[in-house]
Design a protein around this motif. Structure first.
Motif, PDB file in Angstrom:
ATOM      1  N   GLN A   1       0.839   5.495   1.013  1.00 22.90           N
ATOM      2  CA  GLN A   1       0.120   6.501   1.785  1.00 22.90           C
ATOM      3  C   GLN A   1       0.723   7.872   1.529  1.00 22.90           C
ATOM      4  O   GLN A   1       1.914   8.083   1.725  1.00 22.90           O
ATOM      5  CB  GLN A   1       0.175   6.178   3.277  1.00 22.90           C
ATOM      6  CG  GLN A   1      -0.683   7.088   4.139  1.00 22.90           C
ATOM      7  CD  GLN A   1      -0.726   6.646   5.590  1.00 22.90           C
ATOM      8  OE1 GLN A   1       0.278   6.184   6.138  1.00 22.90           O
ATOM      9  NE2 GLN A   1      -1.884   6.770   6.223  1.00 22.90           N
TER      10      GLN A   1
ATOM     11  N   LEU B   1       4.874   7.341   1.389  1.00 23.77           N
ATOM     12  CA  LEU B   1       5.171   6.323   2.409  1.00 23.77           C
ATOM     13  C   LEU B   1       4.586   4.994   1.949  1.00 23.77           C
ATOM     14  O   LEU B   1       3.395   4.922   1.613  1.00 23.77           O
ATOM     15  CB  LEU B   1       4.552   6.767   3.736  1.00 23.77           C
ATOM     16  CG  LEU B   1       4.828   5.950   4.992  1.00 23.77           C
ATOM     17  CD1 LEU B   1       6.325   5.832   5.261  1.00 23.77           C
ATOM     18  CD2 LEU B   1       4.123   6.600   6.179  1.00 23.77           C
TER      19      LEU B   1
ATOM     20  N   GLY C   1       4.077  -3.530   8.134  1.00 21.46           N
ATOM     21  CA  GLY C   1       5.384  -3.061   8.545  1.00 21.46           C
ATOM     22  C   GLY C   1       5.298  -1.619   9.011  1.00 21.46           C
ATOM     23  O   GLY C   1       4.224  -1.003   8.993  1.00 21.46           O
ATOM     24  N   THR C   2       6.443  -1.071   9.393  1.00 24.55           N
ATOM     25  CA  THR C   2       6.471   0.288   9.925  1.00 24.55           C
ATOM     26  C   THR C   2       6.565   1.340   8.832  1.00 24.55           C
ATOM     27  O   THR C   2       6.531   2.538   9.120  1.00 24.55           O
ATOM     28  CB  THR C   2       7.645   0.467  10.887  1.00 24.55           C
ATOM     29  OG1 THR C   2       8.843   0.026  10.237  1.00 24.55           O
ATOM     30  CG2 THR C   2       7.435  -0.344  12.156  1.00 24.55           C
TER      31      THR C   2
ATOM     32  N   PHE D   1       3.865   0.879   2.568  1.00 23.60           N
ATOM     33  CA  PHE D   1       3.673  -0.149   3.590  1.00 23.60           C
ATOM     34  C   PHE D   1       3.504  -1.516   2.940  1.00 23.60           C
ATOM     35  O   PHE D   1       2.723  -1.686   2.005  1.00 23.60           O
ATOM     36  CB  PHE D   1       2.418   0.130   4.427  1.00 23.60           C
ATOM     37  CG  PHE D   1       2.553   1.288   5.364  1.00 23.60           C
ATOM     38  CD1 PHE D   1       2.049   2.530   5.021  1.00 23.60           C
ATOM     39  CD2 PHE D   1       3.179   1.126   6.591  1.00 23.60           C
ATOM     40  CE1 PHE D   1       2.168   3.600   5.890  1.00 23.60           C
ATOM     41  CE2 PHE D   1       3.300   2.197   7.466  1.00 23.60           C
ATOM     42  CZ  PHE D   1       2.798   3.433   7.106  1.00 23.60           C
TER      43      PHE D   1
ATOM     44  N   ASN E   1      -1.380  12.655   5.338  1.00 24.62           N
ATOM     45  CA  ASN E   1      -2.720  12.858   5.897  1.00 24.62           C
ATOM     46  C   ASN E   1      -3.811  12.181   5.066  1.00 24.62           C
ATOM     47  O   ASN E   1      -4.944  12.661   5.019  1.00 24.62           O
ATOM     48  CB  ASN E   1      -3.019  14.350   6.039  1.00 24.62           C
ATOM     49  CG  ASN E   1      -2.051  15.019   6.994  1.00 24.62           C
ATOM     50  OD1 ASN E   1      -1.809  14.523   8.086  1.00 24.62           O
ATOM     51  ND2 ASN E   1      -1.469  16.117   6.567  1.00 24.62           N
ATOM     52  N   ARG E   2      -3.460  11.078   4.463  1.00 27.92           N
ATOM     53  CA  ARG E   2      -4.428  10.330   3.666  1.00 27.92           C
ATOM     54  C   ARG E   2      -4.473   8.881   4.122  1.00 27.92           C
ATOM     55  O   ARG E   2      -3.605   8.394   4.828  1.00 27.92           O
ATOM     56  CB  ARG E   2      -4.028  10.374   2.185  1.00 27.92           C
ATOM     57  CG  ARG E   2      -3.906  11.769   1.604  1.00 27.92           C
ATOM     58  CD  ARG E   2      -5.244  12.383   1.311  1.00 27.92           C
ATOM     59  NE  ARG E   2      -5.960  11.661   0.290  1.00 27.92           N
ATOM     60  CZ  ARG E   2      -5.783  11.841  -1.008  1.00 27.92           C
ATOM     61  NH1 ARG E   2      -4.903  12.718  -1.455  1.00 27.92           N
ATOM     62  NH2 ARG E   2      -6.503  11.136  -1.870  1.00 27.92           N
ATOM     63  N   GLY E   3      -5.488   8.174   3.671  1.00 26.43           N
ATOM     64  CA  GLY E   3      -5.575   6.743   3.926  1.00 26.43           C
ATOM     65  C   GLY E   3      -4.624   5.968   3.041  1.00 26.43           C
ATOM     66  O   GLY E   3      -3.826   6.546   2.293  1.00 26.43           O
ATOM     67  N   LEU E   4      -4.694   4.666   3.141  1.00 28.40           N
ATOM     68  CA  LEU E   4      -3.814   3.797   2.363  1.00 28.40           C
ATOM     69  C   LEU E   4      -4.435   3.468   1.012  1.00 28.40           C
ATOM     70  O   LEU E   4      -5.621   3.156   0.924  1.00 28.40           O
ATOM     71  CB  LEU E   4      -3.541   2.501   3.119  1.00 28.40           C
ATOM     72  CG  LEU E   4      -2.422   2.530   4.143  1.00 28.40           C
ATOM     73  CD1 LEU E   4      -2.792   3.408   5.327  1.00 28.40           C
ATOM     74  CD2 LEU E   4      -2.092   1.120   4.623  1.00 28.40           C
TER      75      LEU E   4
ATOM     76  N   TYR F   1       0.852  -1.187   0.000  1.00 32.37           N
ATOM     77  CA  TYR F   1       0.000   0.000   0.000  1.00 32.37           C
ATOM     78  C   TYR F   1       0.891   1.242   0.000  1.00 32.37           C
ATOM     79  O   TYR F   1       2.015   1.209   0.499  1.00 32.37           O
ATOM     80  CB  TYR F   1      -0.878   0.041   1.257  1.00 32.37           C
ATOM     81  CG  TYR F   1      -2.011  -0.949   1.268  1.00 32.37           C
ATOM     82  CD1 TYR F   1      -1.827  -2.255   1.731  1.00 32.37           C
ATOM     83  CD2 TYR F   1      -3.287  -0.578   0.841  1.00 32.37           C
ATOM     84  CE1 TYR F   1      -2.876  -3.161   1.757  1.00 32.37           C
ATOM     85  CE2 TYR F   1      -4.346  -1.483   0.865  1.00 32.37           C
ATOM     86  CZ  TYR F   1      -4.130  -2.765   1.330  1.00 32.37           C
ATOM     87  OH  TYR F   1      -5.175  -3.652   1.353  1.00 32.37           O
TER      88      TYR F   1
END
Lengths: 117, 115
Positions: free
Chosen positions: B38, B88, B106-107, B90, B41-44, B36
Protein backbone atom coordinates in the motif's frame (compact mmCIF):
# COMPACT_ATOMS: atom_id res chain seq x y z
CA UNK A 1 -10.62 0.97 -16.81
CA UNK A 2 -9.74 -2.54 -15.78
CA UNK A 3 -9.53 -2.02 -12.03
CA UNK A 4 -11.93 -1.66 -9.13
CA UNK A 5 -13.25 1.87 -8.83
CA UNK A 6 -14.71 3.57 -5.77
CA UNK A 7 -16.57 6.84 -5.41
CA UNK A 8 -16.25 9.28 -3.87
CA UNK A 9 -12.55 9.23 -3.09
CA UNK A 10 -13.17 11.42 -0.07
CA UNK A 11 -16.32 12.02 1.92
CA UNK A 12 -16.66 14.46 4.79
CA UNK A 13 -19.91 14.38 6.73
CA UNK A 14 -21.32 15.45 10.05
CA UNK A 15 -22.14 13.20 12.95
CA UNK A 16 -25.62 11.75 12.58
CA UNK A 17 -25.78 12.02 8.79
CA UNK A 18 -26.33 9.22 6.29
CA UNK A 19 -23.66 8.31 3.72
CA UNK A 20 -23.40 6.01 0.73
CA UNK A 21 -20.14 4.68 -0.67
CA UNK A 22 -20.04 3.12 -4.12
CA UNK A 23 -17.91 0.32 -5.51
CA UNK A 24 -17.65 -0.74 -9.15
CA UNK A 25 -15.83 -4.09 -9.37
CA UNK A 26 -13.70 -5.48 -12.16
CA UNK A 27 -15.95 -6.44 -15.03
CA UNK A 28 -17.07 -10.05 -14.77
CA UNK A 29 -16.04 -10.51 -11.15
CA UNK A 30 -18.84 -12.17 -9.24
CA UNK A 31 -17.40 -11.79 -5.74
CA UNK A 32 -17.24 -8.40 -4.04
CA UNK A 33 -15.88 -7.49 -0.61
CA UNK A 34 -15.93 -4.46 1.66
CA UNK A 35 -13.21 -3.78 4.22
CA UNK A 36 -12.57 -0.93 6.62
CA UNK A 37 -9.08 0.32 7.40
CA UNK A 38 -8.50 2.55 10.40
CA UNK A 39 -5.36 4.63 10.69
CA UNK A 40 -2.33 2.48 11.44
CA UNK A 41 -4.24 -0.76 11.08
CA UNK A 42 -4.73 -3.45 8.48
CA UNK A 43 -8.02 -3.72 6.62
CA UNK A 44 -10.85 -5.42 8.51
CA UNK A 45 -13.52 -7.44 6.73
CA UNK A 46 -17.05 -6.09 6.66
CA UNK A 47 -19.12 -8.03 4.12
CA UNK A 48 -18.80 -10.35 1.13
CA UNK A 49 -21.18 -10.72 -1.82
CA UNK A 50 -21.35 -13.61 -4.22
CA UNK A 51 -23.54 -12.30 -7.01
CA UNK A 52 -26.43 -10.32 -5.60
CA UNK A 53 -26.55 -11.93 -2.18
CA UNK A 54 -24.51 -11.25 0.92
CA UNK A 55 -22.71 -14.53 1.56
CA UNK A 56 -21.04 -13.31 4.76
CA UNK A 57 -21.91 -10.11 6.65
CA UNK A 58 -20.27 -11.11 9.90
CA UNK A 59 -17.92 -8.14 9.87
CA UNK A 60 -20.56 -5.40 9.85
CA UNK A 61 -20.08 -3.68 13.22
CA UNK A 62 -23.73 -2.89 13.94
CA UNK A 63 -27.09 -2.32 12.29
CA UNK A 64 -26.15 1.18 11.15
CA UNK A 65 -24.10 -0.46 8.40
CA UNK A 66 -25.78 -2.04 5.39
CA UNK A 67 -24.64 -2.98 1.90
CA UNK A 68 -26.42 -3.93 -1.30
CA UNK A 69 -25.52 -5.28 -4.71
CA UNK A 70 -28.88 -5.43 -6.50
CA UNK A 71 -27.68 -6.45 -9.97
CA UNK A 72 -24.59 -8.39 -9.02
CA UNK A 73 -22.17 -5.72 -10.15
CA UNK A 74 -22.01 -2.31 -8.45
CA UNK A 75 -22.29 -2.31 -4.67
CA UNK A 76 -23.22 0.44 -2.24
CA UNK A 77 -22.19 0.53 1.40
CA UNK A 78 -24.65 2.54 3.44
CA UNK A 79 -23.99 3.99 6.87
CA UNK A 80 -26.80 5.52 8.88
CA UNK A 81 -26.45 7.97 11.78
CA UNK A 82 -22.71 8.25 11.29
CA UNK A 83 -20.44 8.50 14.32
CA UNK A 84 -16.94 9.91 14.64
CA UNK A 85 -15.67 6.37 15.14
CA UNK A 86 -16.82 5.48 11.62
CA UNK A 87 -14.03 7.66 10.21
CA UNK A 88 -11.75 5.35 8.23
CA UNK A 89 -10.72 4.29 4.75
CA UNK A 90 -13.36 2.02 3.22
CA UNK A 91 -11.91 -0.41 0.72
CA UNK A 92 -13.72 -2.51 -1.85
CA UNK A 93 -12.28 -5.57 -3.54
CA UNK A 94 -13.45 -8.05 -6.14
CA UNK A 95 -12.42 -11.51 -7.26
CA UNK A 96 -13.30 -13.69 -10.20
CA UNK A 97 -15.75 -16.53 -10.56
CA UNK A 98 -15.06 -19.67 -8.58
CA UNK A 99 -13.47 -22.24 -10.83
CA UNK A 100 -11.43 -19.76 -12.80
CA UNK A 101 -7.71 -19.20 -12.44
CA UNK A 102 -6.89 -16.42 -10.02
CA UNK A 103 -10.20 -16.85 -8.25
CA UNK A 104 -8.64 -16.43 -4.83
CA UNK A 105 -7.00 -13.09 -5.46
CA UNK A 106 -8.89 -10.06 -4.24
CA UNK A 107 -8.16 -6.91 -6.19
CA UNK A 108 -8.67 -3.70 -4.28
CA UNK A 109 -9.92 -0.31 -5.30
CA UNK A 110 -8.34 2.99 -4.22
CA UNK A 111 -10.73 3.38 -1.30
CA UNK A 112 -13.06 6.05 0.04
CA UNK A 113 -11.74 8.06 2.94
CA UNK A 114 -14.67 8.87 5.22
CA UNK A 115 -14.34 11.62 7.79
CA UNK A 116 -17.13 12.17 10.29
CA UNK A 117 -16.92 15.54 12.02
CA UNK B 1 -10.49 -17.80 14.13
CA UNK B 2 -7.73 -16.76 11.79
CA UNK B 3 -5.01 -14.23 12.54
CA UNK B 4 -1.81 -12.75 11.16
CA UNK B 5 1.16 -11.32 13.02
CA UNK B 6 3.65 -8.93 11.49
CA UNK B 7 6.13 -8.49 14.33
CA UNK B 8 7.99 -5.50 12.89
CA UNK B 9 6.28 -2.14 12.57
CA UNK B 10 9.15 -0.89 10.42
CA UNK B 11 12.03 -2.42 8.47
CA UNK B 12 14.93 -0.31 7.25
CA UNK B 13 17.32 -1.54 4.57
CA UNK B 14 19.91 0.01 2.31
CA UNK B 15 19.27 0.04 -1.42
CA UNK B 16 20.82 -2.99 -3.06
CA UNK B 17 20.65 -5.10 0.09
CA UNK B 18 18.27 -8.03 0.52
CA UNK B 19 15.08 -7.41 2.45
CA UNK B 20 12.79 -9.60 4.52
CA UNK B 21 9.40 -8.67 5.92
CA UNK B 22 8.12 -11.22 8.40
CA UNK B 23 4.67 -12.76 8.68
CA UNK B 24 3.26 -15.58 10.77
CA UNK B 25 -0.30 -16.81 10.67
CA UNK B 26 -2.88 -18.89 12.47
CA UNK B 27 -5.77 -20.59 10.67
CA UNK B 28 -7.80 -23.78 10.89
CA UNK B 29 -6.70 -26.20 8.21
CA UNK B 30 -4.67 -25.24 5.19
CA UNK B 31 -3.98 -21.56 4.57
CA UNK B 32 -4.17 -19.35 1.54
CA UNK B 33 -1.61 -16.57 2.06
CA UNK B 34 -1.21 -13.21 0.40
CA UNK B 35 1.04 -10.17 0.37
CA UNK B 36 -0.21 -6.72 -0.56
CA UNK B 37 1.56 -3.36 -0.77
CA UNK B 38 0.00 0.00 0.00
CA UNK B 39 1.33 3.39 -1.05
CA UNK B 40 0.20 6.53 0.82
CA UNK B 41 -3.52 7.26 0.49
CA UNK B 42 -3.95 4.41 -1.96
CA UNK B 43 -5.66 1.04 -2.00
CA UNK B 44 -3.89 -2.27 -1.68
CA UNK B 45 -1.92 -3.67 -4.59
CA UNK B 46 -1.58 -7.46 -4.88
CA UNK B 47 2.00 -8.77 -4.85
CA UNK B 48 1.82 -12.55 -4.59
CA UNK B 49 -0.04 -15.48 -3.07
CA UNK B 50 0.44 -19.04 -1.89
CA UNK B 51 -2.43 -21.42 -2.60
CA UNK B 52 -0.80 -24.80 -3.05
CA UNK B 53 2.29 -26.40 -4.56
CA UNK B 54 5.80 -24.99 -4.47
CA UNK B 55 6.58 -23.35 -1.15
CA UNK B 56 8.53 -20.55 -2.84
CA UNK B 57 6.26 -18.23 -4.73
CA UNK B 58 7.35 -15.40 -6.97
CA UNK B 59 5.39 -12.25 -7.51
CA UNK B 60 5.46 -8.76 -8.90
CA UNK B 61 8.46 -6.41 -8.88
CA UNK B 62 10.97 -9.13 -7.97
CA UNK B 63 9.33 -10.06 -4.69
CA UNK B 64 9.05 -13.62 -3.48
CA UNK B 65 7.79 -15.36 -0.38
CA UNK B 66 8.39 -18.71 1.23
CA UNK B 67 5.61 -20.72 2.82
CA UNK B 68 6.80 -22.67 5.85
CA UNK B 69 4.05 -24.85 7.24
CA UNK B 70 5.93 -26.06 10.33
CA UNK B 71 6.72 -22.48 11.36
CA UNK B 72 3.40 -21.11 10.12
CA UNK B 73 5.29 -18.36 8.36
CA UNK B 74 5.13 -16.61 5.01
CA UNK B 75 7.99 -14.12 4.94
CA UNK B 76 8.30 -11.67 2.05
CA UNK B 77 11.73 -11.33 0.47
CA UNK B 78 13.56 -9.49 -2.25
CA UNK B 79 17.22 -10.07 -3.17
CA UNK B 80 18.03 -6.42 -3.89
CA UNK B 81 15.91 -3.59 -2.48
CA UNK B 82 15.07 -0.40 -4.36
CA UNK B 83 14.18 2.99 -2.92
CA UNK B 84 10.90 2.69 -4.81
CA UNK B 85 10.03 -0.40 -2.72
CA UNK B 86 9.46 1.89 0.27
CA UNK B 87 5.81 1.39 1.23
CA UNK B 88 3.49 -0.33 3.69
CA UNK B 89 3.28 -4.11 3.33
CA UNK B 90 0.42 -6.28 4.52
CA UNK B 91 0.28 -10.04 4.92
CA UNK B 92 -3.14 -11.69 4.81
CA UNK B 93 -4.58 -15.16 5.35
CA UNK B 94 -7.77 -17.04 4.71
CA UNK B 95 -8.67 -20.65 5.36
CA UNK B 96 -8.63 -22.90 2.30
CA UNK B 97 -11.94 -24.40 3.38
CA UNK B 98 -14.63 -23.65 5.90
CA UNK B 99 -13.61 -20.16 6.83
CA UNK B 100 -15.36 -18.23 4.14
CA UNK B 101 -13.63 -15.98 1.67
CA UNK B 102 -12.71 -13.13 3.96
CA UNK B 103 -9.09 -12.13 4.34
CA UNK B 104 -7.58 -11.40 7.73
CA UNK B 105 -4.75 -8.89 7.57
CA UNK B 106 -1.80 -8.13 9.77
CA UNK B 107 -1.18 -4.63 11.06
CA UNK B 108 1.36 -3.91 8.36
CA UNK B 109 5.10 -3.34 8.14
CA UNK B 110 6.50 -0.05 6.89
CA UNK B 111 9.48 -0.73 4.64
CA UNK B 112 11.99 2.06 4.24
CA UNK B 113 14.75 1.64 1.68
CA UNK B 114 17.50 4.22 1.93
CA UNK B 115 20.29 5.19 -0.45
Amino acid sequence: GAGVSQTPSNKVTEKGKYVELRCDPISGHTALYWYRQSLGQGPEFLIYFQGTGAADDSGLPNDRFFAVRPEGSVSTLKIQRTERGDSAMYLCASSSTPGLAGKYTQYFGPGTRLTVL
Amino acid sequence: AQSVAQPEDQVNVAEGNPLTVKCTYSVSGNPYLFWYVQYPNRGLQFLLKYITGDNLVKGSYGFEAEFNKSQTSFHLKKPSALVSDSALYFCAVRAATGGGNKLTFGTGTQLKVEL
